[in-house]
Design a protein around this motif. Sequence first.
Motif, PDB file in Angstrom:
ATOM      1  N   THR A  34      -2.175   1.056   8.786  1.00  0.00           N
ATOM      2  CA  THR A  34      -2.646  -0.109   9.536  1.00  0.00           C
ATOM      3  C   THR A  34      -1.618  -1.241   9.561  1.00  0.00           C
ATOM      4  O   THR A  34      -1.775  -2.197  10.304  1.00  0.00           O
ATOM      5  N   PRO A  56       0.822  -1.214   0.000  1.00  0.00           N
ATOM      6  CA  PRO A  56       0.000   0.000   0.000  1.00  0.00           C
ATOM      7  C   PRO A  56       0.861   1.271   0.000  1.00  0.00           C
ATOM      8  O   PRO A  56       1.834   1.364   0.752  1.00  0.00           O
ATOM      9  N   ASN A  71      -1.171  -0.544  -5.366  1.00  0.00           N
ATOM     10  CA  ASN A  71      -2.186  -0.210  -4.375  1.00  0.00           C
ATOM     11  C   ASN A  71      -1.912   1.207  -3.857  1.00  0.00           C
ATOM     12  O   ASN A  71      -1.304   1.412  -2.824  1.00  0.00           O
TER      13      ASN A  71
HETATM   14  C1  NAG Z   1      -4.440  -1.863  -0.391  1.00  0.00           C
HETATM   15  O1  NAG Z   1      -3.950  -1.538   0.909  1.00  0.00           O
HETATM   16  C2  NAG Z   1      -4.925  -1.496   1.918  1.00  0.00           C
HETATM   17  C3  NAG Z   1      -4.228  -1.083   3.181  1.00  0.00           C
HETATM   18  O2  NAG Z   1      -3.805   0.245   3.064  1.00  0.00           O
HETATM   19  C4  NAG Z   1      -5.603  -2.836   2.077  1.00  0.00           C
HETATM   20  O3  NAG Z   1      -6.609  -2.747   3.060  1.00  0.00           O
HETATM   21  C5  NAG Z   1      -6.191  -3.238   0.760  1.00  0.00           C
HETATM   22  O4  NAG Z   1      -6.737  -4.544   0.853  1.00  0.00           O
HETATM   23  C6  NAG Z   1      -5.153  -3.204  -0.344  1.00  0.00           C
HETATM   24  N1  NAG Z   1      -5.780  -3.455  -1.636  1.00  0.00           N
HETATM   25  C7  NAG Z   1      -5.327  -4.360  -2.518  1.00  0.00           C
HETATM   26  C8  NAG Z   1      -6.080  -4.450  -3.796  1.00  0.00           C
HETATM   27  O5  NAG Z   1      -4.376  -5.055  -2.266  1.00  0.00           O
END
Ligand code: NAG
Length: 601
Positions: free
Chosen positions: A213, A170, A190
């Motif tokens: 998180t 992320p 992400n």
């Molecule tokens: C992207 O990151 C967030 C945490 O910031 C997470 O909750 C989410 O599942 C992630 N999305 C993907 C598509 O991996």
Amino acid sequence: MRQRQFFFVVLIIMTLAIITFMSYNLHSTTKRHSPALANDLRRLAVDLSETQRSLVHLPLQFYKVGESIQLVKHLIKSVDGQWVQEDKVSNSPPSKKYVTKREVCPEKYMGKDSAYGFPFYRKGFEGENCTDFVPIDKLVTMVATSPKELSQEELQKLFEGIATYYPRVPVIFMLNKTFNFERLKKPSLNLSFTAFDDLMHGATWSKILKMVTTPYALFAPDIMYFTDDVNLERLVRVLSENRDTIIAGGSHKNQRGEWDNSCRQVQFRNWTAYFADGYYHSFNDCIACDVLLGPFMTKTKQLQDLGIDQKLHFGAFHDLFWRLKLKHPEKVVVSCPDVMFDTYEPEVPDEKYDALVKKWDVKKWVESNGRVRWYGCRRGTHNSKSSCGIPGKGFTVPPCDLENLADIVKFIMRECENTGIHCQLNAGTLLGAVKFKKILPWERDADVYFISDNYTAIQKLRPRFEAAGYTFKDTKGTECCTNGRRTSGIFLIYGNGWKVDFYGRPTLEAEILVANGQQPTKVMLAGQWVTATRNPGLVARNRYGPNMYHHVEHWSIVGNTHGDALYKSGVWNKCPKPGHTGCLNQFQTDGDRQFGDHFMT
Ligand SMILES: *[C@@H]1O[C@H](CO)[C@@H](O)[C@H](O)[C@H]1NC(C)=O
Ligand SMILES: *[C@@H]1O[C@H](CO)[C@@H](O)[C@H](O)[C@H]1NC(C)=O
Ligand SMILES: *[C@@H]1O[C@H](CO)[C@@H](O)[C@H](O)[C@H]1NC(C)=O
Ligand SMILES: *[C@@H]1O[C@H](CO)[C@@H](O)[C@H](O)[C@H]1NC(C)=O
Ligand SMILES: *[C@@H]1O[C@H](CO)[C@@H](O)[C@H](O)[C@H]1NC(C)=O
């Protein structure tokens, strides 16, 4: 001699520690985890580690004090109610107690001979192919900004770089509110954009930190490119395996290609923050630092507990590192320079740090390359109008104010010299020159004599004083006569919160010497040769009496009603803010080597 002094300091500190510890144990056997004791121990750990730094040229003593620091840190932990655990060094497995599940695979050194990785050596240490690890995207969130100098295309490239190496991690990308990110091609990662008014504001980073998180967060301000030089696993491994390490960063390479390990040590003394290059210890091929100048990874929960100062519009990371150093000495910050970030290094004008230095009462900032940033009231700088002059009893005069007073005296002496007026240093100003070659570090005013015959010549200098920004007060004319010569005459010169008593005398030794065809005696005062009495050392000794080379504060502070009363040197007043960097009682009452910048380098 110096060696013995240091031992003495260490001995006292250790004795204090033991006494403190014992007395707490006696008085509060029921209340074991005393926060007050923990705080005292923390102060002690900071003191000891500063002491250790001054022993860097004495390896044995350095090592011994290092042992004591470890002991104090263990005490802090047991008082805090945590169990004691050593930093893990490389090759030893992480403790089961702390790491329940392995977060990243351990690494292995493959370069058993120098052919491995040849010719570029981008390989050597490698993560083992273990199976029980946590995916990196569950561990780290990247929080980044890019410099406004970056073009749209370059920004696109930056995202593609992240997508190449960490497509699932992320990323919170902070953008200027005015930025139009609709025009960006969405890279496959992400990524979330967040818009802020001020990207460097403490409040901005604080808000973002609350959104993270994952157990680790990478803070990467002003990032320009992203390549495999950023090894997130490496940083996670260091943080994961070393319980006390709270922040791990890397080296950085700036827009001009200049590489730096990002590591600085900082010491606070005499209202000054002294930064220095170098490190005192290392583990896992990472070097321990007080301050990191580049991007870094942190343990999210621990940093959330510490918080980021939301009031600071700039310098919130400095503030964080300073707090860690001064309030949480048991926590460790490292740079692992094999991890490299490409960042834009903006020129930081002095005034950007105004709020930060105000918070910490820092009035001078000396960078490791020698650059000096002046705060507080320094003539000719951006905040020359801020509160000037004389601090309370028990404090040293801040460096900026001390220089300002020296400036006035040097100005007067230069004007006298240039116009053929006889002037010479007097009283504490002379004593300062004799003992320190500068203004006394606890001075309250300055004293200069002129020859009364030159009174009208000095009157004519008024416009020169005023042009230099000084107030020129002509308070008393001359009188007739002492031994056939005019006497008295008083000018008062004011500037930057200071007053100089500029008094007329019927005769001066300097003039007598000149009349006899000799040179007047000159003493060094803050970098300038100025005229003094014939034999300055003799005058100082006869005027100030026994032990004049020991120190004592100004007569008005000691409680005398006038400067002529005899007073004893050798004791400081109590410092109203114990532990403040400006406390006089952190200095010895003898010796001048301890005062000034040279001590720090
Ligand atoms: C992207 O990151 C967030 C945490 O910031 C997470 O909750 C989410 O599942 C992630 N999305 C993907 C598509 O991996
Ligand atoms: C892990 O596996 C890859 C692919 O099989 C191999 O190239 C690499 O050397 C292995 N790493 C280690 C540390 O054994
Ligand atoms: C934000 O945008 C404004 C207007 O384009 C610009 O003046 C300012 O420097 C930008 N700030 C940052 C931190 O990029
Ligand atoms: C200052 O006084 C001395 C001694 O009386 C005299 O020789 C000199 O000319 C005077 N200087 C000026 C500028 O008036
Ligand atoms: C504080 O710093 C100034 C300027 O560097 C120096 O002249 C002065 O002696 C210092 N004072 C003490 C108490 O170290």
